[in-house]
Design an enzyme around this catalytic site. Structure first.
Site, PDB file in Angstrom:
ATOM      1  CE  LYS A 179      -3.606   2.336  -0.678  1.00 28.27           C
ATOM      2  NZ  LYS A 179      -4.895   2.371   0.687  1.00 28.27           N
ATOM      3  CE  LYS A 247      -3.359   7.217   7.579  1.00 28.41           C
ATOM      4  NZ  LYS A 247      -3.635   5.615   7.217  1.00 28.41           N
TER       5      LYS A 247
END
Length: 296
Positions: A179, A247
């Site tokens: 990811k 983030k």
């Protein structure tokens, strides 16, 4: 009894009823799964409760009710809280349960959860997704998975109620690393799309025509196809929150640093999103709001 029927009879838990979680839960409900949910703010869970989901008062209470538990929250600290905090998952989990974290989070945290899961006899997967709010709604998400392959194999039919592609990468944390690779790629397409629109507007081009033209050629990409039209409509509602993307970029660069990698383009994308989120206070807008650094 077939594997499919075994999975079909499992009770499902889901923690996190945000933009992505809501789409996934609705697809599970459409496929007639028994789903119980928990969210920090119950009002945000109301749409899925109205669609037939049940409610649990905290992560531990939910864990005790289900056979398979999905979690999808905002930040690594939220993962820490729901897994290891008071009324957390790991204190309530029982041997044989399947627990899948779909939050985009730190690989090291996925490894911590997986290793503790092995000690407790749990089936743990880290399984972040790509595809945005549209993919969640349509059930066409791409899932990147770390953990034991046999656990993924057993839950394949369940995953395919909300995903179109399952990609196994290896042991605990591998899904999160995949990811991060995805988010590094998205950073490039988001900044590229933004600067393209800034340039095309300054050149007095028809922006809709430019987007259509680029999307039909070598410049075609998800960011342009999904977020370009939203920008032209002035729609900055989040398919994916800018604060969550920042983030992710911070995690990606933290992991890159551990591997002694220098990723200057990703660093610049992080800087731009820091301006958007930390300085402009637009973290609750979608990632496409990056254009606001240039357009009023």
């Amino acid at each position: 009894m077939t594997k499919h029927k075994e999975v079909k009879n499992m009770k499902i838990g889901f923690i996190g009823t945000g933009v992505m979680g809501t789409g996934i839960i609705n697809n599970l409900l459409k496929n007639n799964y028994d789903v119980t949910v928990y969210n920090r703010t119950k009002a945000h869970a109301q749409p899925v409760l109205d669609n037939g989901a049940k409610w649990a008062d905290n992560p531990a209470a939910l864990t005790k009710k289900v056979d398979v538990l999905f979690t999808m929250v905002g930040f690594p600290k939220d993962v820490e809280d729901i897994y290891f905090g008071e009324n957390g998952i790991m204190n309530a989990a029982r041997a044989g349960q399947y627990i899948i974290d779909m939050t985009t989070s730190k690989p090291s945290l996925a490894q911590k959860i997986g290793q503790l899961g092995d000690e407790k006899g749990l089936h743990i997967l880290d399984a972040p997704v790509s595809g945005g709010d549209i993919g969640a709604k349509k059930g066409t998400l791409t899932v990147m998975i770390g953990g034991h392959k046999e656990d993924l194999d057993h839950l394949q039919d369940l995953f395919m109620t909300f995903a179109s592609k399952l990609n196994y990468f290896g042991s605990y944390g591998s899904g999160q690393h995949a990811k991060m690779a995805n988010q590094i790629m998205i950073a490039g397409t988001m900044t590229g799309m933004t600067e393209m629109l800034v340039y095309a507007k300054a050149a007095n081009l028809d922006l809709e025509q430019v987007c259509q033209t680029l999307q039909s050629g070598a410049a075609e990409n998800f960011s342009l196809g999904s977020y370009g039209p939203r920008i032209l409509k002035g729609d900055y509602t989040p398919g994916f929150f800018a604060k969550h993307f920042l983030k992710d970029l911070r995690i990606a660069l933290e992991e890159a640093n551990k591997m002694q990698l220098d990723l200057p383009a990703t660093k610049e994308a992080k800087h731009l999103y820091e301006v958007l989120v930390d300085q402009k206070k637009l973290g609750n807008d979608g990632t496409q709001a990056l254009i606001k650094l240039w357009w009023k």
